[in-house]
Motif scaffolding. Structure first.
Motif, PDB file in Angstrom:
ATOM      1  N   PHE A 198       0.745  -1.052   0.186  1.00  0.00           N
ATOM      2  CA  PHE A 198       0.018   0.037   0.098  1.00  0.00           C
ATOM      3  C   PHE A 198       0.837   1.153  -0.083  1.00  0.00           C
ATOM      4  CE2 PHE A 198      -2.821  -3.386   1.592  1.00  0.00           C
ATOM      5  CZ  PHE A 198      -3.863  -3.234   0.859  1.00  0.00           C
ATOM      6  N   THR A 199       1.900   1.226  -0.771  1.00  0.00           N
ATOM      7  CA  THR A 199       2.742   2.323  -1.176  1.00  0.00           C
ATOM      8  C   THR A 199       2.707   2.946  -2.402  1.00  0.00           C
ATOM      9  OG1 THR A 199       4.807   1.148  -1.543  1.00  0.00           O
ATOM     10  CG2 THR A 199       4.429   1.675   0.721  1.00  0.00           C
ATOM     11  N   GLU A 244      -9.097   0.312   2.537  1.00  0.00           N
ATOM     12  CA  GLU A 244      -9.415   1.998   2.543  1.00  0.00           C
ATOM     13  C   GLU A 244      -8.707   2.432   3.818  1.00  0.00           C
ATOM     14  OE1 GLU A 244     -13.460   2.119   2.701  1.00  0.00           O
ATOM     15  OE2 GLU A 244     -13.769   1.743   0.475  1.00  0.00           O
ATOM     16  N   HIS A 245      -8.529   1.747   4.781  1.00  0.00           N
ATOM     17  CA  HIS A 245      -8.053   2.271   5.870  1.00  0.00           C
ATOM     18  C   HIS A 245      -6.448   2.398   5.861  1.00  0.00           C
ATOM     19  CE1 HIS A 245      -7.019   3.107  10.327  1.00  0.00           C
ATOM     20  NE2 HIS A 245      -6.193   1.888  10.491  1.00  0.00           N
ATOM     21  N   LEU A 246      -5.901   1.307   5.179  1.00  0.00           N
ATOM     22  CA  LEU A 246      -4.274   1.594   4.868  1.00  0.00           C
ATOM     23  C   LEU A 246      -3.965   2.708   3.975  1.00  0.00           C
ATOM     24  CD1 LEU A 246      -3.564  -2.307   4.768  1.00  0.00           C
ATOM     25  CD2 LEU A 246      -3.002  -0.734   6.760  1.00  0.00           C
ATOM     26  N   ALA A 252       4.479   6.109   3.410  1.00  0.00           N
ATOM     27  CA  ALA A 252       5.360   5.803   2.215  1.00  0.00           C
ATOM     28  C   ALA A 252       6.241   4.356   2.646  1.00  0.00           C
ATOM     29  CB  ALA A 252       6.634   6.739   2.237  1.00  0.00           C
ATOM     30  N   THR A 253       6.162   3.874   3.701  1.00  0.00           N
ATOM     31  CA  THR A 253       6.656   2.508   4.359  1.00  0.00           C
ATOM     32  C   THR A 253       5.671   1.444   4.268  1.00  0.00           C
ATOM     33  OG1 THR A 253       7.844   3.626   6.063  1.00  0.00           O
ATOM     34  CG2 THR A 253       7.670   1.366   6.238  1.00  0.00           C
ATOM     35  N   PRO A 254       5.899   0.140   3.457  1.00  0.00           N
ATOM     36  CA  PRO A 254       5.184  -0.733   3.484  1.00  0.00           C
ATOM     37  C   PRO A 254       4.346  -1.125   4.681  1.00  0.00           C
ATOM     38  CG  PRO A 254       7.362  -1.418   2.193  1.00  0.00           C
ATOM     39  CD  PRO A 254       7.300  -0.171   2.961  1.00  0.00           C
ATOM     40  N   ALA A 255       3.342  -1.861   4.398  1.00  0.00           N
ATOM     41  CA  ALA A 255       2.329  -1.786   5.633  1.00  0.00           C
ATOM     42  C   ALA A 255       2.682  -3.136   6.273  1.00  0.00           C
ATOM     43  CB  ALA A 255       0.975  -1.800   5.064  1.00  0.00           C
TER      44      ALA A 255
END
Length: 339
Positions: A198-199, A244-246, A252-255
């Motif tokens: 999510f980046t 949507e939350h993420l 900018a950091t992978p989740a």
């Protein structure tokens, strides 16, 4: 290559022996050129899955494959996925093969061919399979069989992971943690891979699928179909809300590590998010899900698309009961544990 084969099995005592025998016949095991770890993860089982799997160790005598059996509690497929990727598999593993215990391979080169394509295309993070319903093998198909096959052929997606069977690069998976308990773990994994946690906007070229059938899977009976579709809809909605939350965090950091920390320090985070979103309106299921069978005309001639409309209409009517049940389930406590 060093390869980890992971079978996340839930109460598969009756089938695990057959599943492992299939792997013993796969060419990538018989040829002996790769170092292979086969991990059977008995995932919150209430039967003898683990014991039956341990009894199959001799199937791999004389090969470079080693069998490892883990009996994990509590259950949850995504929780088991996290454990196997980050704790149970050796650090030297280059590629993962994930497979359900109830699939039947089309031929003995399936896994070798999938791994070869993954190796050849260095851009790919994961390669998914081409599932075919087991009724396709019947010589005499009834009307329900033909209806089921037509619907399946129109709804197959080639840029998403099918959780029944896929191969993936270890370096990509080790950047990912899944929520410990969600019904749609393969959809969540697909989003994590295609967006690099999510980046970035989704890159559909990071995940692909084979172009030839790889395995047969069990077709659902009517009651099984309702239960399966209900779970799929619940999983889709929960994934959508988490996505949507993420995205809203704008990180900018992978989740992956963030999800790991939430799992460890706030185990109820998914349930709380679902509860907040489910309370927002009475009817939660969007039309894009209800009418999904009508999409996908693509390059087909108009007459072929028109001929499919009655089939899509029937599929829509079959989707309504699971959608109603899914809507009800999403408003209940513990919806993320739906199975």
């Amino acid at each position: 290559m060093s390869i980890a084969v992971c079978i996340l099995a839930k109460d598969e005592g009756k089938r695990i022996g057959q599943s492992l025998a299939q792997f013993a016949r796969q060419s990538f095991v018989r040829d002996g050129t790769d170092i292979i770890e086969i991990h059977v993860v008995a995932n919150g089982c209430t039967d003898n899955t683990a014991a039956d799997a341990r009894g199959c160790a001799k199937l791999f005598d004389g090969s470079r494959a080693s069998l490892h059996v883990h009996d994990l509690h509590p259950g949850g497929k995504s929780r088991a996925w996290n454990r196997v990727v980050h704790e149970l598999v050796g650090d030297n593993v280059e590629n993962f093969v994930f497979v359900d215990a109830d699939v039947t391979f089309v031929h003995e080169q399936v896994i070798a061919e999938m791994l070869a394509r993954l190796k050849a295309d260095t851009h790919l993070a994961a390669l998914s399979s081409f599932p075919v319903k087991d009724v396709d093998t019947k010589e005499r198909k009834n009307a329900l069989d033909r209806f089921s096959l037509v619907v399946s052929s129109r709804t197959r997606h080639v840029e998403v992971i099918n959780g029944q069977l896929y191969v993936a690069r270890a370096r990509a998976l080790r950047e990912i943690w899944l929520p410990d308990q969600i019904p749609g773990e393969d959809g969540f994994l697909n989003a994590m891979l295609s967006t690099e946690g999510f980046t970035h906007p989704a890159d559909p070229t990071l995940v692909s699928a084979t172009t030839e059938p790889t395995h047969y899977f069990h077709s659902h009976r009517p009651l099984e179909f309702v239960s399966h579709e209900r779970r799929m809809i619940v999983g889709t909605m929960i994934n959508r809300w988490i996505f949507e939350h993420l995205w809203s965090l704008g990180s900018a950091t992978p989740a992956g590590e963030l999800i790991r920390d939430w799992n460890q320090n706030d185990p109820a985070w998914v349930d709380r998010l679902v509860g907040q979103r489910a309370a927002s309106t009475k009817w939660l299921i969007p039309n894009t899900i209800l009418f999904s069978r009508f999409r996908g005309r693509g390059e087909r001639p108009f007459w072929k698309h028109a001929a499919y409309v009655p089939v899509a209409a029937a599929a829509f009517l079959l989707t309504l009961p699971p959608a109603i049940l899914a809507n009800k389930r999403l408003k209940e406590v513990g919806a993320a544990a739906t199975w």
